[in-house]
Design an enzyme around this catalytic site. Structure first.
Site, PDB file in Angstrom:
ATOM      1  N   CYS A  50      45.175  45.310  34.474  1.00  0.00           N
ATOM      2  CA  CYS A  50      44.070  46.257  34.274  1.00  0.00           C
ATOM      3  C   CYS A  50      44.096  46.808  32.847  1.00  0.00           C
ATOM      4  O   CYS A  50      45.116  47.328  32.401  1.00  0.00           O
ATOM      5  CB  CYS A  50      44.180  47.388  35.282  1.00  0.00           C
ATOM      6  SG  CYS A  50      43.083  48.783  34.923  1.00  0.00           S
ATOM      7  N   CYS A  53      44.923  50.784  32.880  1.00  0.00           N
ATOM      8  CA  CYS A  53      46.195  51.362  33.335  1.00  0.00           C
ATOM      9  C   CYS A  53      47.077  51.746  32.138  1.00  0.00           C
ATOM     10  O   CYS A  53      47.003  51.130  31.071  1.00  0.00           O
ATOM     11  CB  CYS A  53      46.943  50.363  34.228  1.00  0.00           C
ATOM     12  SG  CYS A  53      46.422  50.399  35.960  1.00  0.00           S
ATOM     13  N   HIS A 113      45.756  53.547  39.380  1.00  0.00           N
ATOM     14  CA  HIS A 113      44.748  52.501  39.497  1.00  0.00           C
ATOM     15  C   HIS A 113      44.020  52.557  40.841  1.00  0.00           C
ATOM     16  O   HIS A 113      42.864  52.163  40.958  1.00  0.00           O
ATOM     17  CB  HIS A 113      45.443  51.143  39.333  1.00  0.00           C
ATOM     18  CG  HIS A 113      44.508  49.968  39.309  1.00  0.00           C
ATOM     19  ND1 HIS A 113      43.816  49.604  38.182  1.00  0.00           N
ATOM     20  CD2 HIS A 113      44.167  49.083  40.287  1.00  0.00           C
ATOM     21  CE1 HIS A 113      43.069  48.532  38.473  1.00  0.00           C
ATOM     22  NE2 HIS A 113      43.260  48.194  39.734  1.00  0.00           N
ATOM     23  N   ASN A 153      29.904  54.387  36.939  1.00  0.00           N
ATOM     24  CA  ASN A 153      29.463  53.280  37.791  1.00  0.00           C
ATOM     25  C   ASN A 153      30.613  52.955  38.701  1.00  0.00           C
ATOM     26  O   ASN A 153      31.702  52.656  38.232  1.00  0.00           O
ATOM     27  CB  ASN A 153      29.173  52.027  36.969  1.00  0.00           C
ATOM     28  CG  ASN A 153      27.834  52.097  36.283  1.00  0.00           C
ATOM     29  OD1 ASN A 153      26.937  52.818  36.710  1.00  0.00           O
ATOM     30  ND2 ASN A 153      27.707  51.364  35.200  1.00  0.00           N
ATOM     31  N   SER A 161      33.307  46.155  37.204  1.00  0.00           N
ATOM     32  CA  SER A 161      34.290  45.134  37.555  1.00  0.00           C
ATOM     33  C   SER A 161      35.689  45.722  37.747  1.00  0.00           C
ATOM     34  O   SER A 161      36.548  45.093  38.334  1.00  0.00           O
ATOM     35  CB  SER A 161      34.323  44.062  36.464  1.00  0.00           C
ATOM     36  OG  SER A 161      34.419  44.688  35.198  1.00  0.00           O
ATOM     37  N   HIS A 164      39.686  50.841  38.580  1.00  0.00           N
ATOM     38  CA  HIS A 164      40.426  51.988  38.011  1.00  0.00           C
ATOM     39  C   HIS A 164      39.456  53.155  37.816  1.00  0.00           C
ATOM     40  O   HIS A 164      38.405  52.982  37.211  1.00  0.00           O
ATOM     41  CB  HIS A 164      41.073  51.588  36.681  1.00  0.00           C
ATOM     42  CG  HIS A 164      42.130  52.544  36.243  1.00  0.00           C
ATOM     43  ND1 HIS A 164      43.455  52.206  36.183  1.00  0.00           N
ATOM     44  CD2 HIS A 164      42.054  53.841  35.876  1.00  0.00           C
ATOM     45  CE1 HIS A 164      44.159  53.260  35.781  1.00  0.00           C
ATOM     46  NE2 HIS A 164      43.319  54.266  35.589  1.00  0.00           N
ATOM     47  N   HIS A 166      37.278  55.702  36.395  1.00  0.00           N
ATOM     48  CA  HIS A 166      36.920  56.017  35.007  1.00  0.00           C
ATOM     49  C   HIS A 166      35.418  56.221  34.895  1.00  0.00           C
ATOM     50  O   HIS A 166      34.662  55.882  35.815  1.00  0.00           O
ATOM     51  CB  HIS A 166      37.341  54.874  34.079  1.00  0.00           C
ATOM     52  CG  HIS A 166      36.529  53.614  34.232  1.00  0.00           C
ATOM     53  ND1 HIS A 166      36.669  52.753  35.307  1.00  0.00           N
ATOM     54  CD2 HIS A 166      35.552  53.073  33.463  1.00  0.00           C
ATOM     55  CE1 HIS A 166      35.833  51.737  35.174  1.00  0.00           C
ATOM     56  NE2 HIS A 166      35.127  51.907  34.069  1.00  0.00           N
ATOM     57  N   GLN A 168      32.027  56.539  31.731  1.00  0.00           N
ATOM     58  CA  GLN A 168      31.644  56.257  30.357  1.00  0.00           C
ATOM     59  C   GLN A 168      30.922  57.456  29.772  1.00  0.00           C
ATOM     60  O   GLN A 168      30.288  58.227  30.500  1.00  0.00           O
ATOM     61  CB  GLN A 168      30.733  55.037  30.318  1.00  0.00           C
ATOM     62  CG  GLN A 168      31.381  53.832  30.965  1.00  0.00           C
ATOM     63  CD  GLN A 168      30.735  52.539  30.523  1.00  0.00           C
ATOM     64  OE1 GLN A 168      30.461  52.339  29.351  1.00  0.00           O
ATOM     65  NE2 GLN A 168      30.461  51.689  31.484  1.00  0.00           N
TER      66      GLN A 168
END
Ligand SMILES: [Zn+2]
Ligand SMILES: [Zn+2]
Ligand SMILES: [Zn+2]
Length: 348
Positions: A50, A53, A113, A153, A161, A164, A166, A168
């Site tokens: 990842c 990570c 993760h 998203n 995809s 993890h 997160h 933006q």
């Protein structure tokens, strides 16, 4: 007499000035279309492959620090670049463009993760809210930046995809059309009524209660009257706040609380990880005061009837206007009935 529970009708989105077609009589129609595979459940706490990570390499050989709570970095594949010339461009008034300088960052919510917003603690989510507030304040102070968009998203169905946790952060040199439409609508309400559109709307929704999902002392979660996506949801601050920079510490904690509660309800709806795009709408950073602007967040989830059956925006919806079958009131009733203990933690 028009009955909104029976008759096809259209509803006006007062916040962005668009319409949505509602067809409540169609909710029983059989499904013969595409079936999406449910995402695999179990993720490891740490994934050596990842790029988000702690300690792992990213594109271009950069290595993440061994971070222990949140972590923000400039997107290695940024859609906007700070060095772009901010120049208008046109040919014969027919081809119109403009350079769009900007900054794109990624914010990891946790070193873990396998966690999601629904499964993080409110205390840890509060640290994420603190980072959002900090990033928003910093980015909006950059010369030439007019809007800062924080969005998440979640899920492969939304084109994300990497599981993890997160989000933006995109800071742009123009006010994007969706935000600009909301500025226009909120300004129009303010000049016509002398009050705030979302303060008035929230008061009406709290009075009727039929589209409310849950609330705490500072925020209300509801399915907006004009929702397009089956289980679309909006978070609205009870206080007239324009952005996270106006939150006090308790309001940041309560935002963390309501984020966890609504995402838990979402996951519980189909006992599966619920995909969505969510984002905060805060006043633009164009230097104007924006007294009309009221802080809110949108959740746009694609799921319709199960973890594998999604709504598509096709046909009439691409050519004319979006359409939904299940009413906002029915969706709200279902989300309201969901427990706030995550299905993976309830032992069921
Ligand atoms: Zn990871
Ligand atoms: Zn307001
Ligand atoms: Zn909005």
């Amino acid at each position: 007499m028009l009955d909104l529970t029976q008759h096809p009708h259209r509803r006006f989105n007062l916040l962005n000035g668009s319409w949505v077609l509602v067809s409540p009589h169609r909710t029983q129609r059989p499904w013969q279309g595409q079936v999406e595979r449910a995402a695999p459940e179990a993720q490891p706490e740490y994934d050596p492959g990842c790029y988000l990570c702690p300690g792992n390499p990213r594109a271009g050989g950069v290595r993440n620090p061994p971070y222990t709570s949140t972590f923000v970095f400039d997107n290695d594949f940024a859609a906007l670049l700070p060095t772009t010339p901010a120049e208008p461009w046109s040919r014969a008034g027919l081809l119109i463009a403009a350079g769009e300088p900007g900054i794109c960052r990624v914010c990891c919510f946790s070193p873990r993760h396998d966690l999601t917003v629904a499964r993080m603690s409110v205390a840890d989510l509060k640290l994420v809210v603190d980072v959002w507030a900090e990033q928003h304040a910093e980015l909006r102070s950059h010369a030439g930046i007019q809007h800062v968009q924080i969005f998440e998203n979640r899920g492969a169905m939304m084109g994300c995809s990497n599981p993890h946790p997160h989000c933006q952060i995109w800071a742009s040199s123009s006010i994007p059309p969706e935000v600009s439409a909301e500025v226009h609508q909120q300004e129009a309400w303010r000049s016509g009524h002398g009050s705030c559109l979302l303060c008035d709307y929230l008061a009406l929704e709290r009075e009727s209660g039929e589209r409310l999902i849950c609330e705490n002392e500072s925020f209300v979660a509801l399915v907006p009257f004009w929702a397009v996506w089956p289980f679309e949801l909006m978070l609205v601050s009870k206080r007239h706040l324009a952005g996270m920079d106006e939150f006090d510490d308790t309001e940041r904690l309560r935002l963390a609380d309501i984020l966890k509660r609504v995402t838990t309800r979402y996951d519980n709806l189909f006992a599966a990880p619920f995909p969505y795009t969510m984002g905060f709408h805060q006043r633009p950073a164009d230097g104007a005061a924006h007294p009309e602007w009221h802080f809110h967040a949108h959740y746009y989830p694609p799921l319709l009837r199960s973890a594998t059956i999604r709504k598509f925006m096709v046909g009439f919806e691409m050519l004319c206007m979006p359409q939904r079958d299940i009413t906002a009131e029915n969706a709200a009733a279902r989300l309201r009935a969901m427990p706030e203990i995550h299905y993976l933690e309830s032992g069921a």
